[in-house]
Design a protein around this motif. Sequence first.
Motif, PDB file in Angstrom:
ATOM      1  N   ILE A   1       0.861  -1.181   0.000  1.00  0.00           N
ATOM      2  CA  ILE A   1       0.000   0.000   0.000  1.00  0.00           C
ATOM      3  C   ILE A   1       0.900   1.233   0.000  1.00  0.00           C
ATOM      4  CG2 ILE A   1      -1.763   1.287   1.248  1.00  0.00           C
ATOM      5  CD1 ILE A   1      -2.567  -1.397   2.532  1.00  0.00           C
ATOM      6  N   PRO A   2       0.912   2.005  -1.098  1.00  0.00           N
ATOM      7  CA  PRO A   2       1.779   3.183  -1.128  1.00  0.00           C
ATOM      8  C   PRO A   2       1.279   4.260  -0.159  1.00  0.00           C
ATOM      9  CG  PRO A   2       0.462   3.064  -3.128  1.00  0.00           C
ATOM     10  CD  PRO A   2       0.172   1.822  -2.332  1.00  0.00           C
ATOM     11  N   VAL A   3       2.186   4.811   0.596  1.00  0.00           N
ATOM     12  CA  VAL A   3       1.861   5.858   1.568  1.00  0.00           C
ATOM     13  C   VAL A   3       2.758   7.048   1.275  1.00  0.00           C
ATOM     14  CG1 VAL A   3       1.825   6.461   4.019  1.00  0.00           C
ATOM     15  CG2 VAL A   3       1.218   4.150   3.298  1.00  0.00           C
ATOM     16  N   TRP A   8       4.165  15.525   2.451  1.00  0.00           N
ATOM     17  CA  TRP A   8       3.224  15.777   1.356  1.00  0.00           C
ATOM     18  C   TRP A   8       1.875  16.161   1.958  1.00  0.00           C
ATOM     19  CZ3 TRP A   8       3.709  11.639  -3.035  1.00  0.00           C
ATOM     20  CH2 TRP A   8       5.015  11.665  -3.550  1.00  0.00           C
ATOM     21  N   GLN A   9       1.653  17.469   2.115  1.00  0.00           N
ATOM     22  CA  GLN A   9       0.430  17.958   2.740  1.00  0.00           C
ATOM     23  C   GLN A   9      -0.335  18.944   1.868  1.00  0.00           C
ATOM     24  OE1 GLN A   9       1.205  19.199   6.816  1.00  0.00           O
ATOM     25  NE2 GLN A   9       2.988  17.859   6.822  1.00  0.00           N
ATOM     26  N   ARG A  10       0.245  19.349   0.751  1.00  0.00           N
ATOM     27  CA  ARG A  10      -0.410  20.319  -0.129  1.00  0.00           C
ATOM     28  C   ARG A  10      -0.237  19.885  -1.584  1.00  0.00           C
ATOM     29  NH1 ARG A  10      -1.451  24.021   3.520  1.00  0.00           N
ATOM     30  NH2 ARG A  10       0.056  24.949   4.890  1.00  0.00           N
ATOM     31  N   GLY A  11      -1.030  20.517  -2.439  1.00  0.00           N
ATOM     32  CA  GLY A  11      -0.895  20.264  -3.863  1.00  0.00           C
ATOM     33  C   GLY A  11      -1.751  19.105  -4.342  1.00  0.00           C
ATOM     34  N   PRO A  12      -1.661  18.825  -5.642  1.00  0.00           N
ATOM     35  CA  PRO A  12      -2.464  17.740  -6.221  1.00  0.00           C
ATOM     36  C   PRO A  12      -1.923  16.368  -5.836  1.00  0.00           C
ATOM     37  CG  PRO A  12      -0.998  18.642  -7.859  1.00  0.00           C
ATOM     38  CD  PRO A  12      -0.823  19.496  -6.612  1.00  0.00           C
ATOM     39  N   GLY A  13      -2.734  15.375  -6.055  1.00  0.00           N
ATOM     40  CA  GLY A  13      -2.294  13.997  -5.808  1.00  0.00           C
ATOM     41  C   GLY A  13      -2.517  13.549  -4.377  1.00  0.00           C
ATOM     42  N   THR A  14      -1.980  12.390  -4.062  1.00  0.00           N
ATOM     43  CA  THR A  14      -2.127  11.812  -2.734  1.00  0.00           C
ATOM     44  C   THR A  14      -1.326  12.623  -1.726  1.00  0.00           C
ATOM     45  OG1 THR A  14      -2.352   9.638  -3.730  1.00  0.00           O
ATOM     46  CG2 THR A  14      -1.845   9.706  -1.381  1.00  0.00           C
TER      47      THR A  14
END
Length: 69
Positions: free
Chosen positions: A25-27, A32-38
Amino acid sequence: MPLGSAGGWDRAGLGVIVPEPGHVIPVPPAEWQRGPGTKWLVPPGPTGLTDAARLRDALARTPLGGGYA
């Protein structure tokens, strides 16, 4: 939380799918708290683990959990 803390959850009602053992499961990284995507809405704490009760509450408030308004 100990292993199995989510064992009694109504997974179908929360929209939770339990992968088979060995499934990856990719985490995203904690930063990574802003912007597009996960990304993280709330980044993980210093242990990288999430409290099971808080996770269950958050899932219940999503569209799949039925409590999202």
